[in-house]
Design a protein around this motif. Structure first.
Motif, short mmCIF file in Angstrom:
data_model
loop_
_atom_site.label_atom_id
_atom_site.label_comp_id
_atom_site.label_asym_id
_atom_site.label_seq_id
_atom_site.Cartn_x
_atom_site.Cartn_y
_atom_site.Cartn_z
N LEU A 274 0.82 -1.22 0.00
CA LEU A 274 0.00 0.00 0.00
C LEU A 274 0.85 1.27 0.00
CD1 LEU A 274 -2.81 -1.06 2.48
CD2 LEU A 274 -3.03 -0.75 0.02
N LEU A 275 1.86 1.32 0.85
CA LEU A 275 2.62 2.56 1.03
C LEU A 275 3.72 2.75 0.00
CD1 LEU A 275 2.94 2.59 4.92
CD2 LEU A 275 1.40 3.96 3.50
N ASP A 276 4.25 1.65 -0.53
CA ASP A 276 5.42 1.75 -1.38
C ASP A 276 5.14 1.54 -2.86
OD1 ASP A 276 6.90 2.09 0.96
OD2 ASP A 276 7.22 -0.07 1.18
N ARG A 277 3.97 0.94 -3.20
CA ARG A 277 3.71 0.66 -4.61
C ARG A 277 2.32 1.11 -5.07
NH1 ARG A 277 7.11 -2.69 -2.30
NH2 ARG A 277 5.48 -3.93 -1.28
N ARG A 278 1.25 0.81 -4.33
CA ARG A 278 -0.06 1.32 -4.77
C ARG A 278 -0.12 2.83 -4.56
NH1 ARG A 278 1.01 -3.17 -5.01
NH2 ARG A 278 -0.35 -4.98 -5.35
N THR A 279 0.55 3.34 -3.55
CA THR A 279 0.81 4.77 -3.40
C THR A 279 2.32 4.93 -3.26
OG1 THR A 279 0.81 4.87 -0.98
CG2 THR A 279 -1.34 4.94 -2.08
N ARG A 280 2.80 6.18 -3.26
CA ARG A 280 4.24 6.40 -3.11
C ARG A 280 4.56 7.15 -1.82
NH1 ARG A 280 6.57 4.94 -7.66
NH2 ARG A 280 8.07 4.11 -6.20
N ILE A 281 3.70 6.98 -0.83
CA ILE A 281 3.93 7.61 0.47
C ILE A 281 5.28 7.18 1.04
CG2 ILE A 281 3.09 7.72 2.87
CD1 ILE A 281 0.25 7.40 1.72
N GLY A 282 5.67 5.95 0.78
CA GLY A 282 6.89 5.41 1.36
C GLY A 282 8.19 5.96 0.80
N LEU A 283 8.14 6.81 -0.22
CA LEU A 283 9.37 7.38 -0.75
C LEU A 283 10.11 8.22 0.29
CD1 LEU A 283 8.50 8.47 -4.41
CD2 LEU A 283 10.02 6.63 -3.68
N VAL A 284 9.39 8.80 1.23
CA VAL A 284 10.00 9.59 2.31
C VAL A 284 9.71 8.88 3.62
CG1 VAL A 284 9.98 11.80 3.52
CG2 VAL A 284 9.82 11.73 1.02
N LYS A 285 10.76 8.52 4.34
CA LYS A 285 10.60 7.68 5.54
C LYS A 285 9.67 8.30 6.58
CE LYS A 285 13.22 5.19 9.08
NZ LYS A 285 12.34 5.62 10.17
N GLN A 286 9.78 9.61 6.78
CA GLN A 286 8.92 10.26 7.79
C GLN A 286 7.45 10.13 7.40
OE1 GLN A 286 11.64 11.44 6.41
NE2 GLN A 286 12.85 12.71 7.82
N ASP A 287 7.15 10.28 6.12
CA ASP A 287 5.77 10.10 5.65
C ASP A 287 5.30 8.68 5.90
OD1 ASP A 287 5.87 12.71 4.73
OD2 ASP A 287 6.19 12.14 2.65
N ARG A 288 6.17 7.74 5.60
CA ARG A 288 5.81 6.33 5.77
C ARG A 288 5.54 6.01 7.24
NH1 ARG A 288 6.94 0.86 5.90
NH2 ARG A 288 6.64 -0.24 3.91
N ASP A 289 6.42 6.50 8.10
CA ASP A 289 6.25 6.22 9.53
C ASP A 289 4.93 6.78 10.05
OD1 ASP A 289 8.68 4.95 9.52
OD2 ASP A 289 9.80 6.62 10.40
N ARG A 290 4.58 7.99 9.60
CA ARG A 290 3.32 8.60 10.05
C ARG A 290 2.11 7.83 9.54
NH1 ARG A 290 6.09 13.63 9.17
NH2 ARG A 290 5.31 13.68 7.02
N ALA A 291 2.23 7.29 8.32
CA ALA A 291 1.08 6.62 7.70
C ALA A 291 0.91 5.17 8.14
CB ALA A 291 1.22 6.66 6.18
N LEU A 292 1.94 4.58 8.71
CA LEU A 292 1.94 3.15 8.98
C LEU A 292 0.82 2.70 9.92
CD1 LEU A 292 3.44 0.64 8.13
CD2 LEU A 292 5.05 1.01 10.01
N PRO A 293 0.58 3.36 11.08
CA PRO A 293 -0.49 2.88 11.96
C PRO A 293 -1.87 2.88 11.29
CG PRO A 293 0.96 4.39 13.13
CD PRO A 293 1.34 4.47 11.69
N THR A 294 -2.17 3.97 10.58
CA THR A 294 -3.47 4.04 9.91
C THR A 294 -3.58 2.98 8.82
OG1 THR A 294 -3.56 6.42 10.31
CG2 THR A 294 -5.04 5.55 8.63
#
Length: 499
Positions: A468-488
């Motif tokens: 979800l974070l790294d391929r269906r969306t690209r939120i994971g390109l920035v680690k801080q964004d990924r960390d914030r989005a992970l729980p949700t």
């Protein structure tokens, strides 16, 4: 992740069926070329399964420059056939197969003190030749405007961050770009599945033979044989590990992700000449969210191929130096929010990676067809050539390739009354996605909502938070964004599993 989820159960059923049958074609690798081969073969009426050890677009296909280009740099090297092929494939994507994902974008080449008048004239000649290839490929100018020269004042309106001292203007060209390269692969794979291909992630090929492959289910550890009349090895930089006849020389292409506001007012992309190089440019590409991507290195990579390439600090310094050579205000290391690197699966050859031809190659022996080289723009032609060879070598009864005229998932008319951002990402499916967004409107990151994650789980084969974070969306390109989005994101997965 709970393996009792809808996708995991469906995947388990598909694996059992694949293990019980003898397929016409087994495709290994679900990047753009592998997914394209699955679509090409399935649309010819062949029985097909396509597997990947990880996920759709896990490898090189999600680390590109997001460009769908007409092969201008190949013209400069005299590789007219490669440039023409790129122009043709760009036109197919723009006109027919993926107009919802691919669009024209302007690029400036700033005429700074470091660009001589002779060099500017040569580049403009190249742009005009490239425009001739556009015409030869029958891509209408309304989809891809022609090149022109801009005054210094006009240049600064499109790129106010440029240093005005000695700026003579810019050369303006147009080329194709993707909003998201991974979403292109997802669309190809979904279209392949709609034509009957079985698309299976977390399924690793351990050994290829002329009769199929030994495969391991990465979720359960179970190993089993998949029987097929022919195998297409489209594993990219990992292809040599499955086919010892193939010798690759991977090349690392690094991109930086600059924080929002780092290059304020930048509208056009930029091609920045690399000092000391001929016909090599750094790419500066503004994003919808205000961030900017800067690339691209071309460095040889030795040793084992990693799942996710690391970005050396030297690449970061090099790209910042090139970028800062044309800017009024210098970009510091602190402005780099993230970085990513992809490995190009180039055939081994003498010389620097930047000088190795981007022609693709199809190599066949003993029931295994390996396709390597090439680039994202020409994935469809690479897939067609690989399937042609597979059909010929295995003497399969199959129609000719139809993928020039098959629109990818979402390529129909965009619905009205939906947010522009959704229409850009989902095309004709945006209305259905919008219904989920209205039901689950909370933002996860970068404007992406929970509803879009639910869509990816229900319709795009996402199995876990990485999908979800790294391929269906690209939120994971920035680690801080990924960390914030992970729980949700984990909450969405659990909730969708219960639905």
């Amino acid at each position: 992740m709970d393996n009792g989820s809808l996708n995991a159960r469906r995947r388990s059923r598909e694996l059992r069926r694949v293990a019980e049958e003898r397929l016409d074609v087994l495709v290994v690798g679900l990047g753009a070329t592998g997914a394209g081969a699955a679509l090409d073969a399935a649309s010819r009426g062949l029985s097909v399964a396509a597997i990947d050890a990880h996920d759709l677009a896990f490898g090189t296909s999600r680390w590109s420059s997001k460009m769908i280009h007409g092969g201008l740099r190949y013209l400069a090297k005299g590789q007219v056939d490669v440039a023409y092929e790129s122009a043709v494939e760009r036109g197919i994507l723009l006109r027919t197969t993926a107009p919802h994902l691919v669009s024209a974008h302007p690029y400036l080449l700033p005429l700074t003190k470091g660009v001589s008048r002779r060099q500017a004239a040569l580049v403009m000649s190249g742009y005009r030749l490239g425009d001739g290839l556009r015409a030869a490929a029958r891509t209408p100018r309304r989809l891809l405007p022609g090149p022109t020269r801009l005054s210094a004042a006009r240049t600064r309106t499109l790129a106010p961050v440029l240093d005005g001292d000695g700026l003579r203007g810019a050369l303006l060209s147009w080329d194709g770009r993707l909003l998201d390269d991974a979403r292109l692969v997802v669309a190809i794979a979904r279209t392949a599945a709609a034509h009957g291909a079985r698309v299976l992630t977390r399924c690793r090929a351990l050994r290829l033979t002329g009769q199929g492959a030994l495969v391991r289910d990465e979720l359960t550890g179970e190993e089993f044989d998949v029987r097929a009349r022919v195998v297409i090895n489209a594993a990219g930089v990992w292809a040599g590990g499955l086919d010892p006849e193939v010798e690759l020389r991977p090349s690392r292409g690094t991109h930086l992700v600059l924080t929002q506001g780092t290059l304020p007012g930048l509208i056009a992309g930029m091609h920045v000449p690399i000092p000391g190089e001929t016909n090599r440019f750094a790419l500066v590409l503004p994003q919808r969210d205000g961030r900017v991507y800067v690339g691209l290195t071309d460095e040889p990579v030795d040793g084992p191929v990693p799942d996710i390439p690391e970005v050396p600090e030297e690449d970061v310094r090099t790209l910042l130096e090139v970028l800062n050579g044309v800017l009024e205000t210098q970009v510091t290391r602190e402005a780099v929010a993230g970085a990513y690197a992809g490995l190009r699966p180039l055939l081994a050859a003498d010389g620097r990676p930047a000088d190795i031809s981007r022609r693709h190659a199809v190599l066949a022996h003993d029931g295994i067809v390996t396709v390597v080289g090439g680039k994202l723009t020409t994935y469809r032609r690479m897939a067609e050539d690989a399937v042609d060879e597979a059909v010929s070598s295995a003497k399969l009864p199959a129609r000719r390739s139809r993928t020039r005229k098959i629109p990818l998932a979402g390529a129909g008319p965009r619905p009205s009354g939906v947010p522009h951002r959704l229409a850009e990402r989902y095309g004709s499916e945006a209305a259905a996605v919008h219904e989920l967004v209205k039901a689950y409107p909370a933002e996860v990151g970068l404007g992406i909502t929970e509803g879009e994650l639910v869509w990816s789980v229900r319709h795009e084969g996402a199995l876990d938070e990485g999908d979800l974070l790294d391929r269906r969306t690209r939120i994971g390109l920035v680690k801080q964004d990924r960390d914030r989005a992970l729980p949700t994101t984990r909450d969405v997965l659990q909730r969708t599993t219960r639905d």
